[in-house]
Design an enzyme around this catalytic site. Structure first.
Site, PDB file in Angstrom:
ATOM      1  N   TYR A  82       0.887  -1.010   0.087  1.00 32.99           N
ATOM      2  CA  TYR A  82      -0.042  -0.265  -0.134  1.00 32.99           C
ATOM      3  C   TYR A  82       0.891   1.278  -0.093  1.00 32.99           C
ATOM      4  CZ  TYR A  82      -3.684   3.172   1.391  1.00 32.99           C
ATOM      5  OH  TYR A  82      -4.512   4.428   1.641  1.00 32.99           O
ATOM      6  N   ASP A 132       9.314   2.668  -0.031  1.00 26.44           N
ATOM      7  CA  ASP A 132       8.238   3.401   0.654  1.00 26.44           C
ATOM      8  C   ASP A 132       8.428   2.877   2.141  1.00 26.44           C
ATOM      9  OD1 ASP A 132       6.138   4.160   2.046  1.00 26.44           O
ATOM     10  OD2 ASP A 132       4.606   3.477   0.534  1.00 26.44           O
ATOM     11  N   LYS A 170       3.735   8.652   8.924  1.00 23.95           N
ATOM     12  CA  LYS A 170       3.907   7.973  10.397  1.00 23.95           C
ATOM     13  C   LYS A 170       4.557   8.612  11.270  1.00 23.95           C
ATOM     14  CE  LYS A 170       0.683   4.501   8.222  1.00 23.95           C
ATOM     15  NZ  LYS A 170       0.784   4.046   6.984  1.00 23.95           N
TER      16      LYS A 170
HETATM   17  C1  LIG Z   1       0.153   4.415   5.693  1.00 25.44           C
HETATM   18  C2  LIG Z   1       0.869   4.225   4.455  1.00 25.44           C
HETATM   19  C3  LIG Z   1       1.079   5.216   3.466  1.00 25.44           C
HETATM   20  C4  LIG Z   1      -0.380   6.320   3.391  1.00 25.44           C
HETATM   21  O1  LIG Z   1       0.105   7.298   4.275  1.00 25.44           O
HETATM   22  P1  LIG Z   1      -1.039   8.244   4.742  1.00 25.44           P
HETATM   23  O2  LIG Z   1      -0.557   9.182   5.657  1.00 25.44           O
HETATM   24  O3  LIG Z   1      -2.118   7.385   5.137  1.00 25.44           O
HETATM   25  O4  LIG Z   1      -1.477   8.863   3.394  1.00 25.44           O
HETATM   26  C5  LIG Z   1       1.701   4.756   2.276  1.00 25.44           C
HETATM   27  N1  LIG Z   1       2.482   3.987   2.344  1.00 25.44           N
HETATM   28  C6  LIG Z   1       2.717   2.963   3.299  1.00 25.44           C
HETATM   29  C7  LIG Z   1       3.687   1.940   3.312  1.00 25.44           C
HETATM   30  C8  LIG Z   1       1.934   3.098   4.358  1.00 25.44           C
HETATM   31  O5  LIG Z   1       1.838   2.284   5.334  1.00 25.44           O
END
Ligand SMILES: *Cc1c(COP(=O)(O)O)cnc(C)c1O
Length: 430
Positions: A144, A239, A267
């Site tokens: 994701y 990511d 995060k």
């Molecule tokens: C949570 C998440 C996102 C998206 O971040 P948001 O602050 O919710 O937009 C993107 N990549 C990874 C791996 C994530 O866990």
């Protein structure tokens, strides 16, 4: 345990908010039941509107790595707020934040702050496309990268939780440029790159995946991606929205010892405020406006309240590397305790863990990619989730999410969690 207020609030919320929530996974739809409305939190504990206390394994999906309402962060926000909450002009604080991150993370020359992980990932692929002049990207099934159009193809987290195959509102034109492969399948990536010779701008990956439960990269997989990207002029994007500042001060790059070309954060970087960032090698990041022509902007980017919160937390993490050792030890203690009770239970399960990321899949074979995560007994997970909640342990409400440990957790909390698992397993299989 009474949930009266949460039930009332959920009814009321649905009158004015789609599905009653501002982000889908919060709705408990996949596990059933009413989502808990949270009133406050402190350290390792969440308190709902009915006054119930829970041991928290979500940690706001990662940011609360030192526990909730961490005093230095709260104090810094309070002190900063009186100077206004936003200026729309540069501040020294943004430089301090960038310098601190550069000091913690390897392979980072330039970094741009944004307001979410989604924005960070969306911008990183725009930069990769602008830099390489190519259009296609490769992502992995079950990973994701936020909710930007290009990523909503075989995505993990909520998209997987709700079993959404294609997302209405995302055009075929966009998704045609997103190619997907199974996680940990290097040969499939090599084939895909060969079939799309000179068309792939970027490979984006969660180096340690957390959006299909926790899944670890197999030996040689990410190393192989690194080689492939070097050979084919493809930008390798880590990511690290989950991994960054959680697996190590330098995130997955440090933990795995592999350099990315671009990295995205979210995060932990914002300590619970809306913050994301993307950065990387100078020759690539130089295409970003106003240095270059790849446009990217944000009215609230580098917001002073968000920056002071993130800066304060990262500073603590940077000056106390023992925190990572403590987190690792706590997670291993939990893993070993869970292993013991799961083994005694006698039915198939898999625990994947790295650093302070861990998850359980009720599977009879190793969980190494989305297909194996999806093949697990996720009905059993639902029952386990509710049985744990009843015993005051708040797990992520989906088998397609990693658990995140925070350093406010005590050995007693971990023991309670292990005991709750023992009782829950007995209850759900009776
Ligand atoms: C949570 C998440 C996102 C998206 O971040 P948001 O602050 O919710 O937009 C993107 N990549 C990874 C791996 C994530 O866990």
């Amino acid at each position: 345990m009474s949930y009266t207020r949460s039930i009332e609030l959920f009814e009321r919320a649905q009158q004015s908010i789609p599905g009653g929530v501002n982000s889908p996974v919060r709705a408990f739809k996949s596990v059933g039941g009413t989502p808990l409305f949270i009133k406050n939190a402190k350290g390792a504990y969440l308190y709902d509107e009915d006054g119930n206390q829970y041991i928290d394994y979500i940690a706001s999906w990662g940011p609360m790595i030192l526990g909730h309402a961490y005093e230095p962060v709260v104090k810094a926000i309070q002190e900063q707020a009186v100077f206004s909450t936003s200026y729309g002009a540069p501040t020294e604080l943004e430089i301090k934040m960038a310098e601190l991150i550069k000091g913690m993370v390897p392979n980072l020359d330039l970094i741009r702050m944004v307001s979410s992980g989604t924005e960070a990932c969306m911008s990183a692929i725009r930069v990769a496309r602008g830099y390489t002049g190519k259009n296609k990207i490769i992502k992995f099934e079950g990973c994701y990268h936020g909710h930007a159009d290009s990523f909503l193809v075989k995505a993990g987290s909520g998209v997987a939780t709700f079993n959404i195959q294609t997302v209405p509102g995302v055009t075929a034109g966009v998704t045609n440029d997103t190619l997907t492969c199974a996680y940990n399948d290097l040969q499939a990536v090599e084939r895909l790159v060969a079939e799309n010779k000179n068309e792939v701008a970027a490979i984006i990956i969660e180096p340690v995946a957390g959006n299909m439960g926790c899944i670890l990269p197999e030996k040689g997989f990410i190393e192989g991606l690194r080689k492939l990207c070097d050979a084919e002029n493809i930008v390798l994007i880590f990511d690290e929205v989950m991994n960054g500042f959680r697996l190590a001060p330098g995130g997955a790059q440090e933990k795995l010892g592999i350099a990315a070309d671009l990295v995205t954060y979210g995060k932990v970087i914002g300590a619970g405020m809306p913050v994301g960032a993307f950065g990387g090698k100078r020759h690539i990041m130089e295409v970003v406006a106003p240095l270059g022509n790849v446009y990217q902007a944000g009215t609230l980017s580098g917001n002073p309240i968000a920056m002071i919160a993130g800066y304060t937390l990262l500073n603590v993490l940077n000056t106390n590397p023992s925190i990572y050792k403590e987190l690792d030890e706590k997670t291993i203690y939990l893993r070993d305790g869970l292993n013991e009770v799961l083994k005694a239970w006698g039915k198939p399960y898999v625990i994947n863990q790295l650093g302070s990321m861990i998850s359980i899949h009720f599977s009879d074979k190793p969980v190494t990619d989305f297909a194996s995560a999806a093949a697990a007994n996720n009905d059993l997970f639902k029952k386990y989730f509710h049985a744990m909640l009843k015993r005051s342990v708040y797990l992520p409400p989906s088998a397609f999410e990693s658990w995140f440990l925070n350093n406010a957790l005590t050995k007693e909390d971990l023991d309670k969690t292990i005991q709750a698992t023992k009782e829950s397993l007995k209850e759900i299989t009776e």
